[in-house]
Enzyme design. Structure first.
Site, PDB file in Angstrom:
ATOM      1  N   GLU A  49       0.854  -1.189   0.000  1.00  7.48           N
ATOM      2  CA  GLU A  49       0.000   0.000   0.000  1.00  7.48           C
ATOM      3  C   GLU A  49       0.888   1.236   0.000  1.00  7.48           C
ATOM      4  O   GLU A  49       1.805   1.335   0.792  1.00  7.48           O
ATOM      5  CB  GLU A  49      -0.914  -0.032   1.234  1.00  7.48           C
ATOM      6  CG  GLU A  49      -1.619   1.262   1.564  1.00  7.48           C
ATOM      7  CD  GLU A  49      -2.471   1.829   0.419  1.00  7.48           C
ATOM      8  OE1 GLU A  49      -3.241   1.078  -0.207  1.00  7.48           O
ATOM      9  OE2 GLU A  49      -2.331   3.048   0.143  1.00  7.48           O
ATOM     10  N   THR A  74      -9.555   5.885  -2.793  1.00  7.18           N
ATOM     11  CA  THR A  74     -10.936   5.942  -3.265  1.00  7.18           C
ATOM     12  C   THR A  74     -11.940   5.357  -2.265  1.00  7.18           C
ATOM     13  O   THR A  74     -13.049   5.848  -2.134  1.00  7.18           O
ATOM     14  CB  THR A  74     -11.007   5.161  -4.587  1.00  7.18           C
ATOM     15  OG1 THR A  74     -10.130   5.811  -5.496  1.00  7.18           O
ATOM     16  CG2 THR A  74     -12.390   5.159  -5.170  1.00  7.18           C
ATOM     17  N   SER A  91     -20.263   7.219  -1.226  1.00  9.64           N
ATOM     18  CA  SER A  91     -21.605   7.357  -0.654  1.00  9.64           C
ATOM     19  C   SER A  91     -21.910   6.352   0.450  1.00  9.64           C
ATOM     20  O   SER A  91     -22.934   6.461   1.112  1.00  9.64           O
ATOM     21  CB  SER A  91     -22.664   7.227  -1.753  1.00  9.64           C
ATOM     22  OG  SER A  91     -22.390   8.101  -2.809  1.00  9.64           O
ATOM     23  N   ALA A  92     -21.032   5.359   0.626  1.00  8.51           N
ATOM     24  CA  ALA A  92     -21.193   4.363   1.682  1.00  8.51           C
ATOM     25  C   ALA A  92     -22.501   3.584   1.556  1.00  8.51           C
ATOM     26  O   ALA A  92     -23.126   3.226   2.542  1.00  8.51           O
ATOM     27  CB  ALA A  92     -21.085   5.020   3.064  1.00  8.51           C
ATOM     28  N   ILE A  93     -22.883   3.333   0.301  1.00  8.72           N
ATOM     29  CA  ILE A  93     -24.141   2.644   0.027  1.00  8.72           C
ATOM     30  C   ILE A  93     -23.846   1.213  -0.438  1.00  8.72           C
ATOM     31  O   ILE A  93     -22.934   0.984  -1.227  1.00  8.72           O
ATOM     32  CB  ILE A  93     -24.892   3.350  -1.134  1.00  8.72           C
ATOM     33  CG1 ILE A  93     -25.143   4.819  -0.818  1.00  8.72           C
ATOM     34  CG2 ILE A  93     -26.204   2.615  -1.460  1.00  8.72           C
ATOM     35  CD1 ILE A  93     -26.059   5.070   0.322  1.00  8.72           C
ATOM     36  N   HIS A 109     -25.480  -1.021  -2.777  1.00 12.52           N
ATOM     37  CA  HIS A 109     -26.525  -0.876  -3.792  1.00 12.52           C
ATOM     38  C   HIS A 109     -27.306  -2.175  -3.993  1.00 12.52           C
ATOM     39  O   HIS A 109     -26.758  -3.262  -3.877  1.00 12.52           O
ATOM     40  CB  HIS A 109     -25.890  -0.466  -5.122  1.00 12.52           C
ATOM     41  CG  HIS A 109     -25.325   0.929  -5.086  1.00 12.52           C
ATOM     42  ND1 HIS A 109     -26.116   2.045  -5.220  1.00 12.52           N
ATOM     43  CD2 HIS A 109     -24.054   1.380  -4.910  1.00 12.52           C
ATOM     44  CE1 HIS A 109     -25.346   3.125  -5.141  1.00 12.52           C
ATOM     45  NE2 HIS A 109     -24.089   2.757  -4.945  1.00 12.52           N
ATOM     46  N   GLU A 142     -15.405   1.441  -9.901  1.00 12.30           N
ATOM     47  CA  GLU A 142     -16.221   2.578  -9.459  1.00 12.30           C
ATOM     48  C   GLU A 142     -17.571   2.011  -9.025  1.00 12.30           C
ATOM     49  O   GLU A 142     -17.757   0.806  -8.983  1.00 12.30           O
ATOM     50  CB  GLU A 142     -16.369   3.598 -10.591  1.00 12.30           C
ATOM     51  CG  GLU A 142     -17.004   3.052 -11.847  1.00 12.30           C
ATOM     52  CD  GLU A 142     -17.054   4.083 -12.975  1.00 12.30           C
ATOM     53  OE1 GLU A 142     -17.193   5.267 -12.674  1.00 12.30           O
ATOM     54  OE2 GLU A 142     -16.946   3.684 -14.142  1.00 12.30           O
ATOM     55  N   CYS A 177     -17.526  18.928  16.340  1.00 13.78           N
ATOM     56  CA  CYS A 177     -16.412  19.873  16.549  1.00 13.78           C
ATOM     57  C   CYS A 177     -15.239  19.526  15.645  1.00 13.78           C
ATOM     58  O   CYS A 177     -14.262  20.260  15.573  1.00 13.78           O
ATOM     59  CB  CYS A 177     -15.999  19.968  18.009  1.00 13.78           C
ATOM     60  SG  CYS A 177     -14.592  18.965  18.529  1.00 13.78           S
ATOM     61  N   CYS A 199     -10.383  16.987  20.629  1.00 16.48           N
ATOM     62  CA  CYS A 199      -9.732  15.701  20.909  1.00 16.48           C
ATOM     63  C   CYS A 199      -8.380  15.550  20.237  1.00 16.48           C
ATOM     64  O   CYS A 199      -7.596  14.715  20.650  1.00 16.48           O
ATOM     65  CB  CYS A 199     -10.655  14.533  20.574  1.00 16.48           C
ATOM     66  SG  CYS A 199     -11.028  14.365  18.826  1.00 16.48           S
TER      67      CYS A 199
END
Lengths: 487, 424
Positions: free
Chosen positions: A31, A40, A45-47, A49, A337, A437, A442
């Protein structure tokens, strides 16, 4: 020598690593960033589908459906949150309602379950905060929401626990295919010799592919900007609200996140710089102007942050998955994608099945498919909290007050396999600093904990690796004190 | 479950002053719950002087000012719990808190005082376009890093926002050897105190760019520069006015937000203008027995006013706890209103009980824009009862008027006081 080197520790690379860790094989992940999930995979959208969107017969359609179906067990095994909140694809023009039927038919052809058209009172009852213009919607009950960080971390950690090695800050600079058919992957000042290469390099997958193949591919970064809203607005809608694409454009989605915020976006702009996740005034304005097409207005004062992510857009109109034609045992997982996040577990499985066959690998008998996540104090009951603090008093100390994250969770995030080493690493694993915040209170405390736990000097502690140091030096007085001690 | 007469949430200047007066008013057990590892709140990191001119008649540093109140509160017999976070306050005043030593526990409070302070508006809420590299901090975070941790977050600095912490940090960073390129303020006036502009910017030749804002941040991993532009009357950037600064640090001093998560959870009514609880002249919120003071109530410019208001809140909370709420507030409630708009934006308190009030009540407020030689007027229903000429009124400085019991009693059937700014 490795059986397989995976390039990229995003969600695709992590999924491939986890599936390969089921095999008796020597596997490592290279990595270029300092942590998993830094490209990426971290901003989308953290969906999860449902799968009505991809063209039937494509890899996207197949892997979307498979990935979606794998999600419940996977998330239970990895101890990460996943919620099938369902999606509504809303139509605001009666003349366009026919397009909903087209989507419905396509979904059925792809094998999506439970799809139906919803209208009138039933629709308003399901989602009271839809805009008044919405006339009908396609309901997709299998659509879900997830935390992409936790999904990637979970799969990577589980792979690591099952023997896959991870090497960070390893940017691949060249790959040589030798006469014995082995690949020499150069990264930093090291060389990794391997039988097979799995290319999961996200927006850079073309560069990696083109190092070994004369059949060139191109990945273009397509940027999407988002606005994230305060948890106060977290129940504005409960389903993921997509806009039915029209002649005027694709629209933006509005969705709750699995952690209780409201998210709106993305825009869609091709850019040239593969690292440019800058937001723009125009992009944010576009999100704000489009989100209220489908839902009742969200107060702009409740935005806690805006961000941009890149989609790795391939030039083939589908995921680019398979062995390179002129490079045996070099396997691309490219152009991932949307619906890439959803498809990732299925893509990983596909890569492992291929490796199993092509490399003649056997299955492990002692594969441990369960991973224990970090306890999320904020989500526990009174009794569970009491028990946790009794077992480890560090869980009695709140560090991030906005998200109620304890010192115990932060220490856990640092000490666990593939532990966090940066502020963002801690944030992604625990949510410390993700609240309203935005790490104002933190971050000094988290820096202290990272310093204590890792021994890293303060000037070496970063936000997200590389040059992203938080502080440059000690103040004059501190520097003098240190000098006196030496004298 | 332990019972405590007065539980105070927050051990900053408001909480400490409230503790002192609650004890002085005869309360039994007064407990201050502080989430940090020391008392004093934000004062601990405010090592500059200028505190206490009104209260002590001398200029103290933040830690010195805090120390005086810590000593007073300790001597008065208040008790403290440090490193302790309050997670919940129920409507009948059961406080749920936790720390490493005692775990999770509950306390039944006779009265509760909310004194949690405020936080800074972060970058995300400001919607500044650009990359999100390291090197962008709120001014208060930088202040903590430098003054408490002894760590420097940057050498070439731009500061967005001319709030007091931003001004103070411009001087502090300069004294630590950093170069502050400019303080950039969106509004045509500074939101900080006049004295801070003189002492922190002018004295160090740091330019203050009014009607300007940061329109872009640059740098992938670490901040490398910002672009600043002038804004028009609509506060939108004017094309062609861009100035580029090479810098490794952008500090944000763009407003403070009262931290009322707990108050909201408890069900306390919150003013949409101050983002703090709505209180009467005893600093009691919409929930009986729950009081509020300090920056969680409304953001102050001077700590002296915090101490004064908190002192009253402490006294009234002690009375409430002693009488178990049996003694009702007065029956004659007079609403206190702000005119709104660019004039008086809000008032604290927002109601006064005429028959139970002190001889004098101070009404504090802020204005929405700058006024020169204008009048602060108070109307009792339709009758003007106060008309004071002021040289200057600015949003950055808190204003106040005093209302006497005598004044209010002289008008029969009075329903409403309205505070407004009147220009000539």
């Amino acid at each position: 020598m490795y059986d397989a080197v995976i390039i990229g520790a995003g969600v695709t690379g992590a999924a491939a690593a986890r599936e390969l860790s089921r095999l008796q094989a020597k596997v490592c992940v290279l990595e270029k960033g300092e942590d998993v999930c830094v490209g990426t995979s971290k901003a989308n959208s953290a969906i999860i589908h449902a799968g009505y969107d991809p063209v039937p017969g494509t890899l996207m359609a197949k892997l979307n459906i498979e990935g979606n179906e794998m999600m419940d067990k996977l998330c239970a095994d990895l101890d990460i949150p996943f919620q099938r909140n369902g999606a509504l694809i809303v139509c605001t023009d009666p003349a366009e309602e026919g397009k909903l039927d087209t989507l419905l038919q396509r979904g059925i052809e792809n094998g999506v379950k439970g799809l139906r058209i919803v209208k009138g009172e039933e629709l308003r009852e399901m989602e009271p905060n839809l805009s008044d213009d919405v006339t009908a919607a396609l309901y997709a009950p299998t659509s879900g929401i997830i935390c992409p960080f936790e999904l990637t971390c979970g799969m990577a950690e589980n792979a690591c626990e099952n023997g896959v090695q991870f090497f960070f800050d390893q940017k691949v600079s060249g790959i040589i295919h030798d006469q014995d058919g082995l690949y020499h992957v150069k990264a930093g000042d090291k060389e990794y010799v391997t039988r097979a290469v799995i290319n999961a390099a996200g927006v850079y997958a073309d560069e990696i592919h083109n190092m070994v193949s004369s059949e060139k591919i191109t990945i273009r970064p397509r940027r999407g900007e988002y606005c994230l809203y305060d948890k106060e607005l977290g129940d504005h809608v409960t389903h993921t609200i997509f806009q039915l694409p029209t002649d005027k454009g694709k629209g933006v989605l509005v969705t709750p996140t699995v952690h209780g915020n409201m998210l709106a976006g993305p825009t869609s702009d091709f850019i040239t710089d593969k690292d440019d996740t800058s937001t723009t005034a125009e992009g944010i304005a576009e999100v704000l102007s489009k989100e209220c097409i489908s839902v009742k207005p969200l107060s702009g004062r409740k935005i806690i942050t805006s961000f941009a992510g890149l989609r790795a857009h391939g030039d083939k109109g589908d995921f680019i998955i398979g062995e390179a034609e002129d490079a045996p045992l070099f396997y691309d997982l490219a152009g991932i994608e949307s619906p890439g996040l959803t498809s990732s577990p299925a893509i990983g499985k596909m890569a492992a099945e291929w490796a199993e066959k092509a490399l003649g690998l056997k299955r492990k008998e002692d594969f441990r498919e369960k991973r224990k996540g970090i306890p999320h104090f904020a989500e526990l009951s009174f009794e569970e909290r009491q028990k946790l603090i009794r077992e480890d008093p560090l869980y009695g100390q709140i560090v991030c007050r906005c998200e109620t994250v304890t010192e115990g969770e932060i220490v856990n995030a640092i000490r666990r396999p593939l532990g966090a080493r940066s502020l963002d690493g801690v944030k992604r694993r625990t949510r410390a600093g993700m609240g309203r915040c935005q790490a104002g209170f933190c971050s000094p405390k988290v820096i202290d904990i990272i310093h204590r736990e890792t021994g890293l000097p303060y000037e070496k502690i970063t936000k997200c690796g590389g040059d992203s140091v938080i502080v440059l030096q000690h103040t004059k007085e501190q520097a003098e004190d240190a000098g006196e001690e030496k004298a | 479950m332990n019972s405590v007469d007065v539980v105070i949430i927050g051990g900053g200047p408001a909480g400490l002053a409230a503790a002192v007066s609650a004890k002085e008013a005869g309360s039994g057990k007064v407990l201050v719950i502080e989430r940090n590892n020391e008392l004093g709140g934000i004062l601990v990191q405010c090592i500059h002087n200028g505190f206490g001119l009104h209260t002590f008649g001398e200029e103290l540093t933040g830690p010195e000012y805090a120390d005086r109140y810590i000593k007073k509160a300790t001597e008065a017999g208040a008790e403290f719990l440090l490193n302790t976070m309050v997670l919940d306050i129920s409507g009948d005043r059961v406080v749920t808190a936790m720390n490493e030593k005692d775990g999770l526990f509950q306390i039944k409070a006779g009265a509760v005082i909310l004194a949690m302070g405020c936080r800074e508006r972060p970058r995300g809420a400001l919607n500044i376009p650009g990359s999100r590299p390291a090197g962008i901090y709120t001014a208060g975070t930088a202040q903590r890093l430098i003054n408490i941790e002894g760590l420097m977050p940057g050498k070439e600095v731009v500061i967005l926002g001319s709030g007091d912490i931003g001004l103070i940090m411009a001087r502090r960073m300069t004294l630590e050897g950093a170069h502050v390129n400019a303080v950039v303020e969106l509004m045509p006036y500074s939101t900080g105190l006049r004295r801070n502009i003189v002492q922190c910017l002018d004295d160090f030749n740091i330019p203050l760019l009014l009607s300007h804002t940061v329109i872009r941040t640059e740098g992938k991993e670490h901040l490398t520069g910002v672009v600043v532009a002038e804004v028009g009357p609509d506060r939108k950037p004017v094309p062609g006015t861009e100035i580029h600064y090479d810098c490794d640090c952008l500090l944000l001093s763009c407003g403070l937000i009262p931290e009322n998560e707990l108050s909201r959870q408890t069900g306390v009514a919150i003013s949409p203008v101050t983002n703090g609880p709505v209180v009467d002249d005893t600093f009691e919120t919409s929930i009986p027995g729950v009081f509020s003071c300090g920056n969680v109530l409304h953001v102050h410019d001077l700590v002296d006013y915090v101490s004064e208001e908190a002192g009253k809140a402490g006294r009234y909370a002690a009375v409430y706890a002693r009488k178990h709420g049996a003694e009702e507030r007065g029956s004659h409630r007079i609403e206190v209103c702000a005119e709104g708009g660019r004039g008086v934006r809000y008032t604290v308190p927002s109601s006064i009980y005429e028959d139970s009030m002190d001889e004098k009540v101070t009404v504090r407020f802020r204005v929405g824009s700058v006024f020169k030689w204008a009048y602060i007027s108070v109307y009792a229903d339709d009758e003007r009862i106060l008309h004071q000429k002021k040289k200057i009124l600015t949003p950055g400085e808190m204003c106040q008027v005093q209302i006497t019991k005598e004044q209010l009693q002289s008008i029969s059937g009075l329903k409403k006081l309205t505070v407004k700014i009147e220009e000539e």
